[in-house]
Enzyme design. Structure first.
Site, short mmCIF file in Angstrom:
data_model
loop_
_atom_site.label_atom_id
_atom_site.label_comp_id
_atom_site.label_asym_id
_atom_site.label_seq_id
_atom_site.Cartn_x
_atom_site.Cartn_y
_atom_site.Cartn_z
N ASP A 11 11.16 2.64 6.25
CA ASP A 11 10.69 1.26 6.36
C ASP A 11 11.77 0.46 7.05
OD1 ASP A 11 10.06 -1.59 5.61
OD2 ASP A 11 8.45 -0.61 4.51
N ILE B 92 0.84 -1.22 0.00
CA ILE B 92 0.00 0.00 0.00
C ILE B 92 0.87 1.26 0.00
CG2 ILE B 92 -1.75 1.29 1.30
CD1 ILE B 92 -2.76 -1.49 2.35
N CYS C 13 2.50 1.14 7.77
CA CYS C 13 3.17 -0.03 8.35
C CYS C 13 2.14 -0.82 9.17
CB CYS C 13 4.36 0.40 9.19
SG CYS C 13 3.92 1.46 10.57
N PRO C 14 2.41 -2.10 9.42
CA PRO C 14 1.45 -2.88 10.21
C PRO C 14 1.54 -2.54 11.69
CG PRO C 14 3.35 -4.22 9.61
CD PRO C 14 3.57 -2.89 8.99
N HIS D 35 -13.04 2.70 8.62
CA HIS D 35 -12.25 1.59 8.04
C HIS D 35 -12.80 1.20 6.67
CE1 HIS D 35 -9.29 -1.65 9.49
NE2 HIS D 35 -9.32 -1.65 8.17
N THR E 175 -4.34 5.10 7.53
CA THR E 175 -5.29 4.12 6.98
C THR E 175 -4.82 2.72 7.36
OG1 THR E 175 -4.03 4.09 4.93
CG2 THR E 175 -6.01 5.49 4.97
N SER E 176 -3.88 2.65 8.32
CA SER E 176 -3.26 1.36 8.60
C SER E 176 -3.93 0.66 9.78
CB SER E 176 -1.77 1.57 8.83
OG SER E 176 -1.09 0.42 8.45
N ARG E 177 -3.56 1.01 10.99
CA ARG E 177 -4.23 0.47 12.18
C ARG E 177 -4.28 1.58 13.23
NH1 ARG E 177 -6.04 -2.77 9.41
NH2 ARG E 177 -5.95 -5.05 9.49
N GLU F 77 -11.81 0.87 17.48
CA GLU F 77 -12.84 0.87 16.44
C GLU F 77 -13.77 -0.33 16.48
OE1 GLU F 77 -10.19 0.91 12.96
OE2 GLU F 77 -10.98 -1.05 12.43
P1 NAD Z 1 2.84 -4.89 3.65
O1 NAD Z 1 3.13 -6.04 4.55
O2 NAD Z 1 2.88 -5.10 2.17
O3 NAD Z 1 3.81 -3.67 3.99
C1 NAD Z 1 4.08 -3.24 5.29
C2 NAD Z 1 5.44 -2.56 5.25
O4 NAD Z 1 5.66 -1.98 6.54
C3 NAD Z 1 6.61 -3.52 4.97
O5 NAD Z 1 7.43 -2.97 3.95
C4 NAD Z 1 7.34 -3.58 6.31
O6 NAD Z 1 8.74 -3.77 6.18
C5 NAD Z 1 7.02 -2.23 6.90
N1 NAD Z 1 7.12 -2.17 8.36
C6 NAD Z 1 6.85 -3.12 9.28
N2 NAD Z 1 7.03 -2.64 10.52
C7 NAD Z 1 7.44 -1.36 10.37
C8 NAD Z 1 7.78 -0.34 11.29
N3 NAD Z 1 7.75 -0.54 12.61
N4 NAD Z 1 8.17 0.85 10.80
C9 NAD Z 1 8.21 1.07 9.44
N5 NAD Z 1 7.89 0.14 8.53
C10 NAD Z 1 7.50 -1.05 8.99
O7 NAD Z 1 1.40 -4.36 4.10
P2 NAD Z 1 0.36 -3.55 3.22
O8 NAD Z 1 -0.47 -4.50 2.40
O9 NAD Z 1 1.05 -2.43 2.54
O10 NAD Z 1 -0.59 -2.99 4.38
C11 NAD Z 1 -0.14 -2.04 5.31
C12 NAD Z 1 -1.14 -1.94 6.43
O11 NAD Z 1 -2.36 -1.38 5.92
C13 NAD Z 1 -1.59 -3.31 6.98
O12 NAD Z 1 -0.72 -3.74 7.99
C14 NAD Z 1 -2.95 -3.03 7.52
O13 NAD Z 1 -2.84 -2.69 8.87
C15 NAD Z 1 -3.42 -1.80 6.75
N6 NAD Z 1 -4.61 -2.04 5.91
C16 NAD Z 1 -5.66 -1.20 6.05
C17 NAD Z 1 -6.79 -1.37 5.26
C18 NAD Z 1 -7.97 -0.43 5.36
O14 NAD Z 1 -9.06 -0.76 4.87
N7 NAD Z 1 -7.83 0.74 5.94
C19 NAD Z 1 -6.83 -2.42 4.35
C20 NAD Z 1 -5.72 -3.24 4.22
C21 NAD Z 1 -4.61 -3.05 5.01
#
Ligand code: NAD
Length: 323
Positions: A173, A154, A205-206, A295, A232-234, A263
């Site tokens: 990252d 993302i 990031c997750p 969300h 938009t992450s968590r 949430e």
């Molecule tokens: P992904 O696993 O492809 O990418 C996550 C990236 O974050 C990786 O490159 C990883 O190295 C990096 N990372 C991990 N811990 C980190 C930290 N402490 N600091 C910096 N970087 C770090 O995940 P993605 O598919 O890109 O999704 C990202 C997040 O988006 C998911 O974890 C999820 O929480 C969230 N998400 C939200 C929705 C929504 O509807 N809002 C939908 C899908 C995913």
């Protein structure tokens, strides 16, 4: 028990049409799975859960006793599952690692643009036939400094869209992808530089023990007062109380939030006739420079189609392995 009956929890009307004509029967439940509700789950071998179902040790142990051997998550994140306990019990956990990074990245861009141009304010104003422009001065995204935390699927799409705006994009990252960054003109840097220099920061990031409350009181002290924060992450990547304090003291210019720490008690539900009993969420929503969506980043037709096809394939594979 019909061994092929699959139970769906936390199901919503928007997703049911994507599960028509499955090769196995489905029972849909609206309620979240958690320690209180799990007793109401009928026996089954396969269950399908969503982002806010609580699958901790206690819930997994009860599900195991009810016959559950596979949990298919119809989402990417799995921070709501005790993976260790699931492995010990021999419950397979599968997820949809990628459905549409574009859906979430584009939603983040939407939140950012709304806040930068105050579109959410003008939407309400126009409904009142108030065509005044006072208080609606925004700022360009062009040539602004954008900080992106997490450049996975993302985050990468988000960076690439922002490059199209003509912005300067810096990223952090824990496992940087240098070849990708070079090819798209994104510059990796350290977190401190992102906090100090960015006009907009977007979190991708997750949620992990390390990233919980990544943005807290100390960080809000470092941000530019003109900075807009997008998440938009968590929800728990941001300490919400610190965010409220920062907003009250004008330490940031706005926040676009598709996720919120607590949430699971509110999002995806129509509470329009209720008294909201969460003062933190109520306070957040009350700020004119905060935009909260419940969300919905993933909520596009394309993403729902991909989530359903991946989930159905996971379950078909599981049932054929057990034949
Ligand atoms: P992904 O696993 O492809 O990418 C996550 C990236 O974050 C990786 O490159 C990883 O190295 C990096 N990372 C991990 N811990 C980190 C930290 N402490 N600091 C910096 N970087 C770090 O995940 P993605 O598919 O890109 O999704 C990202 C997040 O988006 C998911 O974890 C999820 O929480 C969230 N998400 C939200 C929705 C929504 O509807 N809002 C939908 C899908 C995913």
């Amino acid at each position: 028990m019909n061994p092929k009956s699959v139970l769906f929890f936390d199901t919503h009307s928007f997703e049911k049409p994507y599960y028509k004509n499955t090769p196995f029967p489905i029972q849909f439940f609206d309620f979240h799975l958690n320690p209180t509700t799990v007793a109401a789950a009928p026996p089954a071998m396969a269950i399908v859960c969503f982002v806010n179902d609580v699958l901790n040790d206690e819930v997994l142990e009860i599900l195991f006793k009810k016959g559950v051997r596979i949990i298919a998550l119809r989402c990417a994140g799995f921070n709501n599952v005790s993976i260790k306990r699931a492995q010990e019990l021999g419950i397979k956990v599968v997820r949809v690692p990628e459905y549409s990074p574009h859906a979430v990245a584009e939603h983040a861009v939407g939140l950012m643009l709304n806040l930068a141009r105050k579109i959410h304010k003008s939407y309400h104003r126009i409904h009142d036939f108030n065509f005044s422009l006072d208080g609606l001065v925004g700022f360009n995204i062009f040539q602004k400094q954008i900080g992106v935390i997490g450049t996975g699927r993302i985050g990468k799409v988000f960076c690439q869209i922002l490059k199209g705006f003509g912005s300067h994009v810096s990223a952090y990252d824990i496992s940087p992808d240098l070849a990708w960054a070079q090819s798209v003109g994104v510059h990796y840097t350290d977190l401190e530089t992102i906090w100090k220099n960015s006009d907009i920061i977007s979190l991708h990031c997750p949620l992990t023990p390390e990233s919980r409350h990544l943005v807290d009181e100390k960080i809000f002290e470092q941000l530019k007062p003109s900075c807009i924060l997008v998440n938009t992450s968590r929800g728990a990547l941001i300490n919400t109380q610190s965010l409220i304090t920062a907003l009250k003291h004008k330490k940031i210019a706005g926040a676009g939030l598709d996720v919120y720490e607590e949430e699971e008690n509110f999002f995806f539900r129509d509470l329009s006739n209720e008294i909201l009993d969460d003062d933190t969420l109520t306070r957040l929503i009350s700020f004119p420079n905060v935009l909260v969506t419940s969300h919905q980043g993933f909520l596009t037709h394309e993403a729902l189609q991909k989530i359903a096809s991946t989930t159905i394939n996971h379950l078909n594979d599981f049932f054929s392995e057990r034949k």
